[in-house]
Design a protein around this motif. Structure first.
Motif, PDB file in Angstrom:
ATOM      1  N   SER A 123       5.631  -1.584  -8.083  1.00 20.03           N
ATOM      2  CA  SER A 123       6.179  -2.926  -7.944  1.00 20.03           C
ATOM      3  C   SER A 123       7.237  -3.151  -9.007  1.00 20.03           C
ATOM      4  O   SER A 123       7.134  -2.636 -10.121  1.00 20.03           O
ATOM      5  N   CYS A 124       8.259  -3.914  -8.641  1.00 20.95           N
ATOM      6  CA  CYS A 124       9.285  -4.280  -9.621  1.00 20.95           C
ATOM      7  C   CYS A 124       8.911  -5.529 -10.404  1.00 20.95           C
ATOM      8  O   CYS A 124       9.594  -5.870 -11.379  1.00 20.95           O
ATOM      9  N   GLY A 125       7.869  -6.238  -9.972  1.00 22.64           N
ATOM     10  CA  GLY A 125       7.506  -7.484 -10.641  1.00 22.64           C
ATOM     11  C   GLY A 125       8.640  -8.493 -10.596  1.00 22.64           C
ATOM     12  O   GLY A 125       8.956  -9.146 -11.587  1.00 22.64           O
ATOM     13  N   LEU A 126       9.241  -8.651  -9.422  1.00 22.23           N
ATOM     14  CA  LEU A 126      10.410  -9.512  -9.278  1.00 22.23           C
ATOM     15  C   LEU A 126      10.038 -10.989  -9.348  1.00 22.23           C
ATOM     16  O   LEU A 126       8.920 -11.388  -8.990  1.00 22.23           O
ATOM     17  N   GLY A 151       7.266   1.769 -13.366  1.00 22.60           N
ATOM     18  CA  GLY A 151       6.535   2.962 -13.757  1.00 22.60           C
ATOM     19  C   GLY A 151       7.221   4.244 -13.300  1.00 22.60           C
ATOM     20  O   GLY A 151       8.285   4.233 -12.669  1.00 22.60           O
ATOM     21  N   GLU A 152       6.573   5.383 -13.600  1.00 24.97           N
ATOM     22  CA  GLU A 152       7.163   6.684 -13.291  1.00 24.97           C
ATOM     23  C   GLU A 152       7.337   6.904 -11.797  1.00 24.97           C
ATOM     24  O   GLU A 152       8.279   7.564 -11.359  1.00 24.97           O
ATOM     25  N   LEU A 153       6.431   6.343 -10.984  1.00 22.68           N
ATOM     26  CA  LEU A 153       6.517   6.549  -9.543  1.00 22.68           C
ATOM     27  C   LEU A 153       7.839   6.039  -8.984  1.00 22.68           C
ATOM     28  O   LEU A 153       8.367   6.596  -8.007  1.00 22.68           O
ATOM     29  N   MET A 154       8.402   4.989  -9.580  1.00 27.57           N
ATOM     30  CA  MET A 154       9.652   4.419  -9.079  1.00 27.57           C
ATOM     31  C   MET A 154      10.762   5.467  -9.005  1.00 27.57           C
ATOM     32  O   MET A 154      11.641   5.396  -8.146  1.00 27.57           O
ATOM     33  N   ARG A 155      10.701   6.473  -9.852  1.00 25.74           N
ATOM     34  CA  ARG A 155      11.734   7.507  -9.883  1.00 25.74           C
ATOM     35  C   ARG A 155      11.481   8.595  -8.857  1.00 25.74           C
ATOM     36  O   ARG A 155      12.334   9.464  -8.657  1.00 25.74           O
ATOM     37  N   HIS A 156      10.312   8.570  -8.213  1.00 33.13           N
ATOM     38  CA  HIS A 156       9.943   9.648  -7.298  1.00 33.13           C
ATOM     39  C   HIS A 156       9.629   9.100  -5.905  1.00 33.13           C
ATOM     40  O   HIS A 156       8.714   9.577  -5.228  1.00 33.13           O
ATOM     41  N   ILE A 157      10.364   8.091  -5.526  1.00 32.68           N
ATOM     42  CA  ILE A 157      10.301   7.575  -4.152  1.00 32.68           C
ATOM     43  C   ILE A 157      11.674   7.786  -3.547  1.00 32.68           C
ATOM     44  O   ILE A 157      12.652   7.172  -3.965  1.00 32.68           O
ATOM     45  N   SER A 158      11.747   8.685  -2.590  1.00 31.63           N
ATOM     46  CA  SER A 158      13.011   9.006  -1.931  1.00 31.63           C
ATOM     47  C   SER A 158      12.698   9.595  -0.568  1.00 31.63           C
ATOM     48  O   SER A 158      11.533   9.902  -0.256  1.00 31.63           O
ATOM     49  N   ALA A 205       5.934  -5.307  -2.713  1.00 34.00           N
ATOM     50  CA  ALA A 205       5.791  -3.884  -2.393  1.00 34.00           C
ATOM     51  C   ALA A 205       6.931  -3.396  -1.507  1.00 34.00           C
ATOM     52  O   ALA A 205       7.524  -2.338  -1.757  1.00 34.00           O
ATOM     53  N   MET A 206       7.247  -4.158  -0.467  1.00 26.21           N
ATOM     54  CA  MET A 206       8.300  -3.737   0.451  1.00 26.21           C
ATOM     55  C   MET A 206       9.651  -3.658  -0.248  1.00 26.21           C
ATOM     56  O   MET A 206      10.427  -2.714  -0.036  1.00 26.21           O
ATOM     57  N   THR A 207       9.932  -4.639  -1.101  1.00 27.56           N
ATOM     58  CA  THR A 207      11.206  -4.645  -1.810  1.00 27.56           C
ATOM     59  C   THR A 207      11.292  -3.490  -2.784  1.00 27.56           C
ATOM     60  O   THR A 207      12.327  -2.812  -2.889  1.00 27.56           O
ATOM     61  N   ALA A 208      10.203  -3.216  -3.509  1.00 22.43           N
ATOM     62  CA  ALA A 208      10.218  -2.137  -4.493  1.00 22.43           C
ATOM     63  C   ALA A 208      10.401  -0.780  -3.829  1.00 22.43           C
ATOM     64  O   ALA A 208      11.225   0.033  -4.273  1.00 22.43           O
ATOM     65  N   VAL A 209       9.635  -0.508  -2.776  1.00 24.94           N
ATOM     66  CA  VAL A 209       9.733   0.794  -2.110  1.00 24.94           C
ATOM     67  C   VAL A 209      11.085   0.940  -1.429  1.00 24.94           C
ATOM     68  O   VAL A 209      11.716   2.006  -1.473  1.00 24.94           O
TER      69      VAL A 209
END
Length: 493
Positions: free
Chosen positions: A135-138, A177-184, A356-360
């Motif tokens: 999550s980006c915590g927007l 978090g680290e996962l944000m860099r590994h979603i592609s 969740a949808m926005t972050a992913v």
């Protein structure tokens, strides 16, 4: 593109790519299938036959022995075991969507012959609950569609959009978090192969929709020998430089393809939501109302933002063009704004779902390819788009948060080619606001001899078994059930 809308070291070798060459399977199908323990699913309204399991996959496929994340899977087994061919993975759209409930949902729309033949497999892609989430915590205001889809100010200025992009990107970097860099998309395609291996299947069939068509195409490019029968429905342009920017940009064309259908419907005699006497009057009516709301917004309690301004109306128009069944909602909103009557209840997602949808969605779009950093690039594009496509007011060429994304892509986008078995069927509606025909033809061109394409004389997003034609549905169903595919592209009326 739909709104910004998804395995452990044992099977890492089955999923990994080393210098573009597939590594061999490291375990037998029977060994791989032992990675899954199927049990009851959480949630209401599911088919009692649906089972769920959790699969561990590498967070970073470049480090298969490093940290892992969970993928939530679901299945309904083939209904005729003697006819079973394998597994049909339901690849969701988005990015940011999930197919975890789809074996119980849209999977049950598949004809009996297909349900007899395949285990129907759903999953929540990385980042989506109940898989390992991010999550980006927007802030609440940044969960509005008019924030993630950056509509310029009424005068065409994008200064506010750039400020929003920087604020949202900073929140993703701070909270993701680290996962944000590994979603592609490449990570998603490797997850698909991890799912295949864990299911114990040497080859996998798939039905990918919208963004899922790009995941499916990338999977077929990276793992061609592990594909069986692939249906790609409502197809994205697999632009070899920046696919996602091409998807957003082409929305301006998608609206122009589809708005005339809304205008015909909204001017039909006897329609209780009729807006005008002729179709030709609907477009200027809409543009006048949007301009008036730019100057004089109307309070809209419960909405985000809590007013109906010109850009909220434009976004509502874009939402409604996905499906002709949603035309009445747009017409009701227009009529209420015109006549000063109470606005309909706003349709909003819970903040937790929108987070969740926005972050992913943002992680996928921004990690897949580098976006321009120059303000001038976006200013020039927005001005050109506003002049040529007034219905979308420059939004499709504006600066998403990717313009301020803190990380560079790990690799360039995968180039889709015609190398591999000819086992793909494209299904596409002629009038599709989210994945327009002009972009789908780019997918057709890229795949070349690997595919044939069914084009439906139909309107709406999601073609197969939804907004398509009986001819198109029968063609795709026959291919999945029997492998029979047209010898050449076909047009279905």
């Amino acid at each position: 593109m739909k709104e910004i809308t998804k395995s452990a070291a044992l099977i890492a070798a089955a999923s990994g790519i080393v210098f573009g060459v597939l590594t061999p399977l490291s375990a037998s199908a029977a060994d791989a299938s032992s990675a899954l323990n199927w049990g009851a699913c959480d949630g209401a309204g599911l088919d009692p036959r649906q089972e769920c399991a959790t699969l561990k996959v590498p967070m970073d496929y470049a480090r298969p022995d490093g940290s892992t994340i969970d993928l939530a899977l679901s299945r309904i087994p083939a209904e005729k075991p003697s006819a079973r061919r394998g597994a049909l993975l339901l690849i969701p759209g988005g990015p940011g969507g999930s197919s975890l409930d789809d074996p119980s949902g849209k999977g049950q729309k598949l004809p009996q012959a297909v349900r007899n033949t395949y285990d129907l497999i759903g999953y929540a892609p990385r980042g989506n609950a109940p898989s390992t989430t991010t999550s980006c915590g927007l802030e609440h205001r940044d969960l509005a569609l008019t924030a993630s889809r950056p509509w310029p100010a009424p005068d065409g200025s994008i200064d506010g959009n750039l400020a929003t992009a920087r604020r949202m990107a900073s929140a993703c970097a701070r909270n993701g978090g680290e996962l944000m860099r590994h979603i592609s998309t490449v990570d998603n395609a490797r997850d698909v192969d991890s799912i295949r291996a864990a299911l114990g299947e040497r080859k996998l069939s798939a039905w990918g929709v919208s963004y899922g068509t790009y995941v499916g195409a990338v999977y077929a490019q990276l793992f061609p020998g592990r594909t069986d029968r692939i249906v790609l429905d409502s197809n994205d342009n697999p632009d070899p430089v920046n696919p996602e920017r091409a998807w957003v940009k082409i929305t301006e064309v998608g609206v122009e393809d589809n708005f005339p259908e809304f205008a015909k419907w909204a001017s039909t005699p006897g329609n209780p939501y009729r807006l005008a006497d002729t179709a030709a009057e609907v477009r200027p009516l809409f543009l006048r109302l949007a301009a008036r709301l730019d100057r004089e917004p109307i309070p809209w309690p419960g909405a985000n933002p809590e007013e109906l301004n010109g850009n909220v109306l434009r976004q509502s128009m874009l939402n409604s063009l996905y499906d002709p069944d949603d035309y009445p909602a747009l017409a009701q909103l227009i009529l209420a704004a015109q006549h000063g009557t109470p606005l309909p209840a706003p349709q909003t997602l819970p903040d937790s779902v929108a987070q969740a949808m926005t972050a992913v969605g943002a992680a996928t779009i921004c990690n897949d390819a580098a976006w321009p950093r120059s303000t001038a690039v976006y200013e020039k594009g927005v001005a050109k788009s506003r002049a040529k496509y007034p219905l979308t007011a420059g939004m499709p060429r504006n600066a998403l948060m990717c313009a301020a994304w803190p990380w560079q892509p790990k690799q360039p986008p995968v180039r889709i080619t015609d190398r591999g078995p000819s086992n793909i069927l494209l299904v596409q509606n002629e009038r599709d606001v989210a994945t327009p025909l002009s972009g789908a033809l780019k997918m057709r061109e890229a795949l070349g001899r690997r595919t044939v394409m069914v084009t439906n004389d139909s309107t709406g997003h999601d073609a197969y078994l939804d907004n398509g034609t009986a001819c198109g549905d029968a063609t795709a169903s026959r291919f999945l059930a029997t492998g029979e595919r047209p010898r050449r592209d076909v047009y279905c009326r």
